[in-house]
Design a protein around this motif. Structure first.
Motif, PDB file in Angstrom:
ATOM      1  N   LEU B  68      64.079  17.135 -54.657  1.00 51.53           N
ATOM      2  CA  LEU B  68      63.207  17.319 -53.509  1.00 51.53           C
ATOM      3  C   LEU B  68      62.474  18.637 -53.686  1.00 51.53           C
ATOM      4  CD1 LEU B  68      65.618  16.256 -50.625  1.00 51.53           C
ATOM      5  CD2 LEU B  68      63.700  14.952 -51.506  1.00 51.53           C
ATOM      6  N   GLY B  69      61.180  18.555 -53.896  1.00 48.89           N
ATOM      7  CA  GLY B  69      60.403  19.757 -54.184  1.00 48.89           C
ATOM      8  C   GLY B  69      59.969  20.488 -52.935  1.00 48.89           C
ATOM      9  N   LYS B  70      59.086  21.445 -53.156  1.00 46.99           N
ATOM     10  CA  LYS B  70      58.579  22.260 -52.062  1.00 46.99           C
ATOM     11  C   LYS B  70      57.751  21.406 -51.107  1.00 46.99           C
ATOM     12  CE  LYS B  70      57.251  27.100 -51.996  1.00 46.99           C
ATOM     13  NZ  LYS B  70      56.673  28.181 -52.766  1.00 46.99           N
ATOM     14  N   LYS B  71      56.850  20.632 -51.695  1.00 48.99           N
ATOM     15  CA  LYS B  71      56.039  19.686 -50.902  1.00 48.99           C
ATOM     16  C   LYS B  71      56.673  18.304 -51.061  1.00 48.99           C
ATOM     17  CE  LYS B  71      51.701  20.738 -49.207  1.00 48.99           C
ATOM     18  NZ  LYS B  71      52.166  21.420 -48.010  1.00 48.99           N
ATOM     19  N   ARG B  72      57.120  17.743 -49.958  1.00 52.78           N
ATOM     20  CA  ARG B  72      57.741  16.435 -50.069  1.00 52.78           C
ATOM     21  C   ARG B  72      56.747  15.331 -49.778  1.00 52.78           C
ATOM     22  NH1 ARG B  72      63.727  17.271 -47.393  1.00 52.78           N
ATOM     23  NH2 ARG B  72      64.181  19.157 -48.569  1.00 52.78           N
ATOM     24  N   SER B  73      56.957  14.181 -50.433  1.00 52.61           N
ATOM     25  CA  SER B  73      56.093  13.035 -50.164  1.00 52.61           C
ATOM     26  C   SER B  73      56.502  12.425 -48.828  1.00 52.61           C
ATOM     27  CB  SER B  73      56.239  12.008 -51.279  1.00 52.61           C
ATOM     28  OG  SER B  73      57.542  11.459 -51.226  1.00 52.61           O
ATOM     29  N   LYS B  74      55.627  11.583 -48.302  1.00 52.87           N
ATOM     30  CA  LYS B  74      55.911  10.908 -47.036  1.00 52.87           C
ATOM     31  C   LYS B  74      57.208  10.099 -47.149  1.00 52.87           C
ATOM     32  CE  LYS B  74      53.412   7.691 -44.127  1.00 52.87           C
ATOM     33  NZ  LYS B  74      52.119   6.975 -44.014  1.00 52.87           N
ATOM     34  N   ALA B  75      57.385   9.449 -48.310  1.00 52.24           N
ATOM     35  CA  ALA B  75      58.575   8.623 -48.504  1.00 52.24           C
ATOM     36  C   ALA B  75      59.838   9.490 -48.496  1.00 52.24           C
ATOM     37  CB  ALA B  75      58.469   7.854 -49.809  1.00 52.24           C
ATOM     38  N   GLN B  76      59.716  10.685 -49.093  1.00 49.26           N
ATOM     39  CA  GLN B  76      60.888  11.581 -49.109  1.00 49.26           C
ATOM     40  C   GLN B  76      61.219  12.072 -47.698  1.00 49.26           C
ATOM     41  OE1 GLN B  76      59.467  14.404 -52.017  1.00 49.26           O
ATOM     42  NE2 GLN B  76      60.774  13.555 -53.610  1.00 49.26           N
ATOM     43  N   HIS B  77      60.171  12.376 -46.937  1.00 48.29           N
ATOM     44  CA  HIS B  77      60.410  12.789 -45.548  1.00 48.29           C
ATOM     45  C   HIS B  77      61.114  11.696 -44.765  1.00 48.29           C
ATOM     46  CE1 HIS B  77      58.811  16.728 -45.048  1.00 48.29           C
ATOM     47  NE2 HIS B  77      57.658  16.426 -45.640  1.00 48.29           N
ATOM     48  N   LYS B  78      60.699  10.473 -45.014  1.00 46.95           N
ATOM     49  CA  LYS B  78      61.273   9.326 -44.303  1.00 46.95           C
ATOM     50  C   LYS B  78      62.784   9.199 -44.582  1.00 46.95           C
ATOM     51  CE  LYS B  78      61.463   4.913 -45.714  1.00 46.95           C
ATOM     52  NZ  LYS B  78      62.522   4.127 -45.307  1.00 46.95           N
ATOM     53  N   GLN B  79      63.154   9.535 -45.823  1.00 43.08           N
ATOM     54  CA  GLN B  79      64.548   9.334 -46.244  1.00 43.08           C
ATOM     55  C   GLN B  79      65.548  10.190 -45.461  1.00 43.08           C
ATOM     56  OE1 GLN B  79      65.699   7.021 -48.198  1.00 43.08           O
ATOM     57  NE2 GLN B  79      63.603   6.319 -48.471  1.00 43.08           N
ATOM     58  N   ILE B  80      65.101  11.359 -44.990  1.00 49.95           N
ATOM     59  CA  ILE B  80      66.007  12.261 -44.288  1.00 49.95           C
ATOM     60  C   ILE B  80      65.530  12.439 -42.856  1.00 49.95           C
ATOM     61  CG2 ILE B  80      67.000  14.575 -44.249  1.00 49.95           C
ATOM     62  CD1 ILE B  80      66.614  14.694 -47.242  1.00 49.95           C
ATOM     63  N   GLN B  81      66.336  12.041 -41.907  1.00 53.24           N
ATOM     64  CA  GLN B  81      65.966  12.164 -40.497  1.00 53.24           C
ATOM     65  C   GLN B  81      66.963  13.051 -39.774  1.00 53.24           C
ATOM     66  OE1 GLN B  81      63.189  10.892 -38.834  1.00 53.24           O
ATOM     67  NE2 GLN B  81      62.485  10.480 -40.928  1.00 53.24           N
ATOM     68  N   MET B  82      66.498  13.642 -38.695  1.00 58.00           N
ATOM     69  CA  MET B  82      67.333  14.632 -38.036  1.00 58.00           C
ATOM     70  C   MET B  82      67.438  14.361 -36.534  1.00 58.00           C
ATOM     71  SD  MET B  82      67.183  18.558 -38.986  1.00 58.00           S
ATOM     72  CE  MET B  82      68.066  19.836 -38.153  1.00 58.00           C
ATOM     73  N   ILE B  83      68.628  14.627 -35.997  1.00 58.01           N
ATOM     74  CA  ILE B  83      68.841  14.567 -34.549  1.00 58.01           C
ATOM     75  C   ILE B  83      69.198  15.982 -34.110  1.00 58.01           C
ATOM     76  CG2 ILE B  83      70.269  13.605 -32.709  1.00 58.01           C
ATOM     77  CD1 ILE B  83      70.892  11.323 -34.779  1.00 58.01           C
TER      78      ILE B  83
END
Lengths: 254, 250
Positions: B68-83
């Motif tokens: 996971l780099g400095k700038k994440r792709s949309k797909a990478q953002h989707k993979q990790i969600q937060m509550i």
């Protein structure tokens, strides 16, 4: 000879002007040196009850019935220590002021008493030479200062409103140990408000369970916990999540 | 065991202050890692680094095999969600539940537009909320219900890792219990991989498979739940565990 209670609440009722009843006809008494736990969830009226005892009801809330009888003075320890301290006044100066006005001593003596109190509460000795602002102390240290402020009034009753809820668990433990040993030493009575039944069970000899402004159950701690009459009390007991026993044991609670 | 996430020597500094000091951690797929520590120990900073909200000064993250780099792709953002801890500030107060869920579903193209309503209702039933809730606003719900909406939103995009940062700390004790039960059900039904942060050891015991303890930006101990609560390795863990108030036993 019967023991005279230091505090009696008789059918105390508190309401907001919208005629909404917030605390409904509650009665309990407190004896000298006794610790009473007031437990319940948010909105149950615990904190308002404490404020009524102190005579410091929030604006808009009025006592519409019943009496609070107390022969001794009371002082309060609040949940949020930073909110209870003046952020613009160093702590030794704050405490000295309270001692000066409440104990009617000279300023010099007040400062000496203040420093003694702070030392007893386990605050760093460096405060003697260099006073510090609340923002320069940790949350636990601030709460110790707040307890010192309350004790400077030489109260017969210490009112504690969730004094450890905002603190870390190890600090919570230290603060509760401090309160317990001070109580043994100084002999004040205490009303301890908390939503955590485990803390109340370890600290108080009697419990009052409140729900939506009413007392639903009260009694001696151990018999109440052994045979809770109300499902709500059982629910509060169950909400203390169990942990397995530590092997080799920890330092056990009193 | 398959590794879902690897944290490799992550360091974060705020000015001269080291918030995270060379954190090394692995999270196995379909398990829950409970992260405990006192305030200021760096738990939330670590969560934010993993979620991509803070860029670490050193070290790297691997999600599966993918860095996971400095700038994440949309797909990478989707993979990790937060509550988050406070649902009041993590849900848009001017959006209805329908909008909150639809936005996530459409942005990440989880379903077709025509399927959004059906999927939203499914999600609500997952978190045990009524389908009628769709047209209501967050303020019309209780704190526990709002946290359920936040959970539904996080689950809506089918993340491979769910981070829950003190999700029950702002709730009343009875509500806390029902939200924990919901997490239990979801773990079993959806095979979640979860990083669960709490300062409350009782909560950690209730949800975790593995426990990690942090103190002053360092990882003090990583242990299986059963070992940790009975035979903690580190002195600090023992101190934490014995400070927890317990009910008297009869």
């Amino acid at each position: 000879m019967t023991i005279q209670p230091v505090l009696e609440l008789e059918e105390l009722t508190l309401a907001a002007p919208s005629t909404e009843i917030l605390v409904n006809s509650i009665s309990f008494s407190l004896e000298r040196g006794e610790s009473l736990g007031l437990v319940g969830e948010s909105g149950s009226g615990k904190s308002l009850t404490l404020r009524a005892i102190l005579g410091l009801l929030p604006r808009g809330v009025e006592q519409t019935g019943g009496v609070v009888r107390s022969k001794v003075s009371s002082a309060m320890v609040f949940q949020d220590p930073r909110g209870a301290l003046d952020p613009l006044c160093p702590v030794v100066k704050q405490l000295t002021e309270v001692v000066y006005y409440r104990q009617r001593t000279s300023l010099k003596a007040a400062r000496r008493i203040a420093l003694e109190l702070l030392e007893r509460l386990g605050l760093p000795a460096s405060l003697k030479t260099k006073d510090r602002y609340p923002g320069q102390l940790s949350g636990g240290q601030c709460q110790r200062v707040v307890i010192a402020l309350a004790l400077a009034c030489k109260p017969g009753i210490l009112l504690c409103d969730e004094p450890t809820t905002a603190l870390d668990v190890t600090v919570q433990r230290q603060i509760i140990d401090t309160i317990t040993s001070l109580q043994q030493e100084l002999g004040f009575a205490m009303v301890f408000v908390t939503h955590n039944l485990a803390i109340a069970a370890n600290l108080c000899s009697r419990l009052v369970v409140m729900k939506q402004g009413r007392i639903i159950e009260q009694g001696e701690t151990h018999s109440l916990l052994r045979h809770p009459a109300e499902a709500y009390t059982q629910m509060l007991m169950d909400s203390v999540l169990p942990l397995p026993e530590l092997e080799g044991g920890g330092v056990s609670w009193k | 065991m398959e590794v879902a996430l690897q944290v490799q020597d992550i360091t974060v500094r705020y000015g001269g202050f080291t918030a995270l000091d060379q954190i090394r951690l692995e999270l196995a797929r379909h398990t829950t890692l409970g992260l405990v520590g006192e305030s200021g120990s760096g738990k939330s900073t670590l969560a934010r680094v993993i979620a991509g909200l803070i860029t670490p000064d050193e070290g790297q993250l691997l999600l599966g095999a993918e860095p996971l780099g400095k700038k994440r792709s949309k797909a990478q953002h989707k993979q990790i969600q937060m509550i988050f801890q406070n649902p009041d500030s993590s849900l848009n107060p001017r959006h209805t539940v329908r909008q909150i869920l639809a936005e996530a579903l459409l942005f990440h193209r989880i379903v077709e537009r025509s399927q959004v309503e059906r999927r939203s209702k499914e999600l609500l039933s997952r978190v045990q909320l009524d389908a009628k809730s769709l047209d209501r606003y967050p303020h019309e719900f209780s704190g526990g219900q709002r946290q359920r909406i936040a959970i539904a939103r996080a689950l809506s995009v089918e993340p491979s890792l769910l981070i829950a940062d003190e999700p029950t700390s702002a709730l009343d004790v009875s509500v806390q219990r029902s939200v924990l039960e919901l997490f239990h059900t979801l773990q079993a039904e959806l095979n979640l991989t979860m990083l669960f942060i709490s300062h409350d050891l009782g909560v950690i015991h209730a949800v975790s498979d593995t426990v990690a303890v942090m103190r002053q930006g360092q990882l003090v101990e990583v242990n299986s739940k059963d070992e940790f609560f009975v035979r903690p390795q580190h002195e600090y863990s023992r101190e934490l565990l014995s400070a927890v108030p317990k009910m008297p036993q009869y």
